[in-house]
Write a protein that holds these residues in place. Structure first.
Motif, short mmCIF file in Angstrom:
data_model
loop_
_atom_site.label_atom_id
_atom_site.label_comp_id
_atom_site.label_asym_id
_atom_site.label_seq_id
_atom_site.Cartn_x
_atom_site.Cartn_y
_atom_site.Cartn_z
N ILE A 172 14.52 -1.42 -8.95
CA ILE A 172 14.88 -2.45 -7.97
C ILE A 172 13.67 -3.17 -7.40
CG2 ILE A 172 17.07 -1.33 -7.35
CD1 ILE A 172 15.70 -0.31 -4.80
N GLY A 173 12.45 -2.76 -7.76
CA GLY A 173 11.30 -3.49 -7.25
C GLY A 173 9.99 -2.81 -7.56
N VAL A 174 8.93 -3.43 -7.05
CA VAL A 174 7.58 -2.88 -7.20
C VAL A 174 6.99 -2.67 -5.81
CG1 VAL A 174 7.16 -3.99 -9.44
CG2 VAL A 174 6.45 -5.14 -7.32
N GLN A 175 6.00 -1.82 -5.73
CA GLN A 175 5.30 -1.63 -4.46
C GLN A 175 3.79 -1.56 -4.71
OE1 GLN A 175 6.33 1.15 -1.03
NE2 GLN A 175 4.77 2.37 -2.07
N ALA A 176 3.03 -2.31 -3.92
CA ALA A 176 1.58 -2.16 -3.92
C ALA A 176 1.24 -1.24 -2.76
CB ALA A 176 0.91 -3.52 -3.73
N THR A 177 0.62 -0.10 -3.07
CA THR A 177 0.43 0.96 -2.07
C THR A 177 -0.98 0.94 -1.53
OG1 THR A 177 2.05 2.28 -3.30
CG2 THR A 177 0.67 3.44 -1.70
N MET A 178 -1.10 0.74 -0.23
CA MET A 178 -2.43 0.71 0.41
C MET A 178 -2.50 1.89 1.37
SD MET A 178 -5.26 -0.88 0.66
CE MET A 178 -6.27 0.44 1.23
N TRP A 179 -3.08 3.00 0.93
CA TRP A 179 -3.24 4.15 1.82
C TRP A 179 -4.40 3.88 2.77
CZ3 TRP A 179 0.73 7.08 2.04
CH2 TRP A 179 1.51 7.30 0.90
N ALA A 180 -4.27 4.35 3.98
CA ALA A 180 -5.22 3.93 5.02
C ALA A 180 -5.89 5.12 5.71
CB ALA A 180 -4.52 3.06 6.03
N GLU A 181 -6.20 6.19 4.95
CA GLU A 181 -6.91 7.29 5.60
C GLU A 181 -8.20 6.80 6.24
OE1 GLU A 181 -5.81 7.75 2.40
OE2 GLU A 181 -5.08 9.81 2.16
N HIS A 182 -8.82 5.85 5.56
CA HIS A 182 -10.09 5.37 6.10
C HIS A 182 -10.34 3.94 5.66
CE1 HIS A 182 -13.93 5.33 7.83
NE2 HIS A 182 -14.64 5.51 6.74
N LEU A 183 -10.12 3.02 6.58
CA LEU A 183 -10.41 1.61 6.34
C LEU A 183 -11.29 1.17 7.50
CD1 LEU A 183 -6.82 0.50 5.35
CD2 LEU A 183 -8.80 0.55 3.84
N PRO A 184 -12.60 1.19 7.31
CA PRO A 184 -13.51 0.99 8.45
C PRO A 184 -13.31 -0.33 9.17
CG PRO A 184 -14.71 1.63 6.47
CD PRO A 184 -13.31 1.37 6.05
N THR A 185 -12.96 -1.37 8.45
CA THR A 185 -12.84 -2.69 9.08
C THR A 185 -11.69 -3.47 8.46
OG1 THR A 185 -14.27 -3.72 7.44
CG2 THR A 185 -15.36 -2.86 9.42
N LEU A 186 -11.26 -4.53 9.15
CA LEU A 186 -10.23 -5.41 8.58
C LEU A 186 -10.74 -6.03 7.28
CD1 LEU A 186 -7.52 -6.90 8.81
CD2 LEU A 186 -8.67 -8.65 10.17
N ASN A 187 -12.03 -6.36 7.32
CA ASN A 187 -12.69 -6.89 6.13
C ASN A 187 -12.45 -5.98 4.92
OD1 ASN A 187 -14.50 -9.17 5.80
ND2 ASN A 187 -15.98 -7.67 5.03
N HIS A 188 -12.62 -4.69 5.19
CA HIS A 188 -12.48 -3.70 4.13
C HIS A 188 -11.04 -3.63 3.63
CE1 HIS A 188 -14.05 -0.10 2.13
NE2 HIS A 188 -12.79 0.24 2.13
N LEU A 189 -10.10 -3.67 4.56
CA LEU A 189 -8.67 -3.64 4.19
C LEU A 189 -8.34 -4.84 3.29
CD1 LEU A 189 -5.62 -2.93 4.48
CD2 LEU A 189 -5.64 -4.23 6.59
N LEU A 190 -8.81 -6.01 3.70
CA LEU A 190 -8.50 -7.21 2.91
C LEU A 190 -9.13 -7.13 1.53
CD1 LEU A 190 -8.99 -9.89 5.69
CD2 LEU A 190 -6.85 -9.19 4.63
N TYR A 191 -10.36 -6.63 1.51
CA TYR A 191 -11.05 -6.51 0.24
C TYR A 191 -10.29 -5.61 -0.74
CZ TYR A 191 -14.14 -4.63 -3.17
OH TYR A 191 -14.63 -4.21 -4.35
N ARG A 192 -9.80 -4.49 -0.19
CA ARG A 192 -9.05 -3.56 -1.04
C ARG A 192 -7.72 -4.18 -1.49
NH1 ARG A 192 -11.57 0.91 -3.07
NH2 ARG A 192 -13.29 1.31 -1.70
N THR A 193 -7.08 -4.89 -0.57
CA THR A 193 -5.71 -5.35 -0.84
C THR A 193 -5.69 -6.58 -1.77
OG1 THR A 193 -5.14 -4.57 1.36
CG2 THR A 193 -3.54 -5.97 0.26
N TYR A 194 -6.60 -7.53 -1.45
CA TYR A 194 -6.65 -8.74 -2.27
C TYR A 194 -7.80 -8.65 -3.23
CZ TYR A 194 -3.43 -10.63 1.09
OH TYR A 194 -2.33 -10.84 1.88
N PRO A 195 -7.67 -9.18 -4.43
CA PRO A 195 -6.52 -9.95 -4.90
C PRO A 195 -5.47 -9.10 -5.62
CG PRO A 195 -8.34 -10.16 -6.43
CD PRO A 195 -8.82 -9.25 -5.33
N ARG A 196 -5.62 -7.76 -5.60
CA ARG A 196 -4.70 -6.98 -6.44
C ARG A 196 -3.25 -7.08 -5.98
NH1 ARG A 196 -8.12 -1.47 -6.77
NH2 ARG A 196 -8.20 -1.96 -4.54
N ALA A 197 -3.02 -7.26 -4.68
CA ALA A 197 -1.63 -7.41 -4.22
C ALA A 197 -0.98 -8.63 -4.86
CB ALA A 197 -1.59 -7.51 -2.69
N MET A 198 -1.79 -9.67 -5.10
CA MET A 198 -1.24 -10.86 -5.77
C MET A 198 -0.78 -10.51 -7.19
SD MET A 198 -4.17 -13.62 -4.92
CE MET A 198 -4.99 -13.63 -3.36
#
Ligand code: ACM
Length: 336
Positions: A262-288
């Protein structure tokens, strides 16, 4: 998330001494109002927020706050400072556990309009916990249960009933041994996530009548490094943008074998994401890449075409979030 009557969720469970050896204390907890604001913000953008309350495992922070919920209470338990599988499983034979989750589900109902609650159910070493727990051993004997899986089946069934009483239904991470023990009920939505197991999971869930969401570790785990040499915590594979893009949610199978997906999921585990910058870097562009895999049939997918589109999105993301590439370089690797 605060739960009335359980103040140690904030004073104990929401704080840890450090993260992955960096020596820096970390803490944080949403207020009920902040969560409601988040849900409303997402709803305005067509996004439904589905909460996950993982059980019976992944509960070390809860064990630090309320050790009495566990089979072998240890008052020296500390909130984990790393990720991974823990030996802290709530004990199904303690009435205070059921009282706690009833209170948790009441809060969820108040905050999240979604009719779904993800109950986790992954990485729970039953054999090292419930198997040996004196209360559980006694209960299984009394009920004539042949093993801990029967006890787990009852646990999941009771949780599902508690959710149903609040107009909610569960979703769960798929674990093969649990499926074999009949723990999932027909119609339960499950997620495939373990590296390499998605092809067999597609087959098994089709047979069992379980709607399936594809979160295959080898394509969809966005906490994995995306460039060789980046910090991988010693075990994570490198998941490049191209690898994420190569996700075929049907794994090349015909529609009749995959119509339960029924769908796909991009999984972003957040045990340790020091900064918003880091979160965005991990997430994009792979979430696209995962989004396109979810929305586009394979015969219109093109890596070269996707890369052209990524260039436009990249410019948008960098500008929109005031993204600082230099700071990302400082954080990667390592991001301590
Ligand atoms: C998971 O990654 N433990 C679902």
């Amino acid at each position: 998330m605060p739960v009335p009557g359980y103040p140690r969720l904030k004073s104990v469970a929401s704080k840890r001494a450090e993260s992955f050896g960096n020596g820096i204390p970390h803490e944080g907890m949403y207020t009920r109002e902040e969560l409601k604001e988040l849900v409303a913000y997402c709803a305005e953008r067509g996004i439904e927020v589905i909460p996950e309350i993982d059980m019976p495992g992944h509960n070390q922070a809860l064990a630090a706050a309320y050790p009495e919920f566990f089979c072998f209470p240890d008052h020296n338990t500390k909130v984990s400072t790393t990720g991974g599988v823990g030996l802290y499983l709530v004990c199904p034979q303690k009435p205070e556990v059921w009282k706690f989750y009833a209170a948790v589900f009441d809060v969820l109902k108040d905050i999240f309009p979604s009719k779904i609650v993800h109950l986790g159910g992954d990485e729970a070493p039953l054999e090292k916990t419930w198997q040996k727990c004196p209360l559980s051993v006694k209960y299984r004997q009394k009920k004539g249960m042949k093993d801990v899986h029967e006890e787990l089946k009852e646990f999941e069934g009771k949780m599902a009933s508690m959710l149903a009483a609040r107009g909610r239904r569960p979703q769960l991470w798929y674990e093969k041994p649990w499926a074999e023990a009949g723990i999932y009920r027909k119609g339960d939505t499950v997620f495939t996530w373990r590296m390499g197991l998605t092809p067999s999971t597609i087959t098994e869930t089709k047979k069992q009548g379980l709607p399936l969401i594809i979160a295959a570790g080898e394509h969809c785990y966005l906490d994995y490094p995306q460039i060789p040499g980046q910090d991988n915590r010693g075990w994570m594979p490198t998941t490049t943008l191209e690898r994420s893009y190569k996700l075929d949610p049907a794994y090349g199978r015909p529609e009749k074998a995959t119509d339960h997906i029924i769908g796909v999921q991009a999984t972003m585990w957040a045990e340790h994401l020091p900064t918003l910058n880091h979160l965005l870097y991990r997430t994009y562009p792979r979430a696209m890449a995962i989004a396109e895999a979810g929305w586009s049939p394979m015969d219109v997918r093109s890596w070269d075409n996707f890369r052209r589109k990524v260039a436009d999105h990249r410019a948008f993301v960098l500008k929109r979030f005031n993204y600082d590439l230099e700071r990302t370089k400082e954080n990667e690797p390592p991001f301590k």
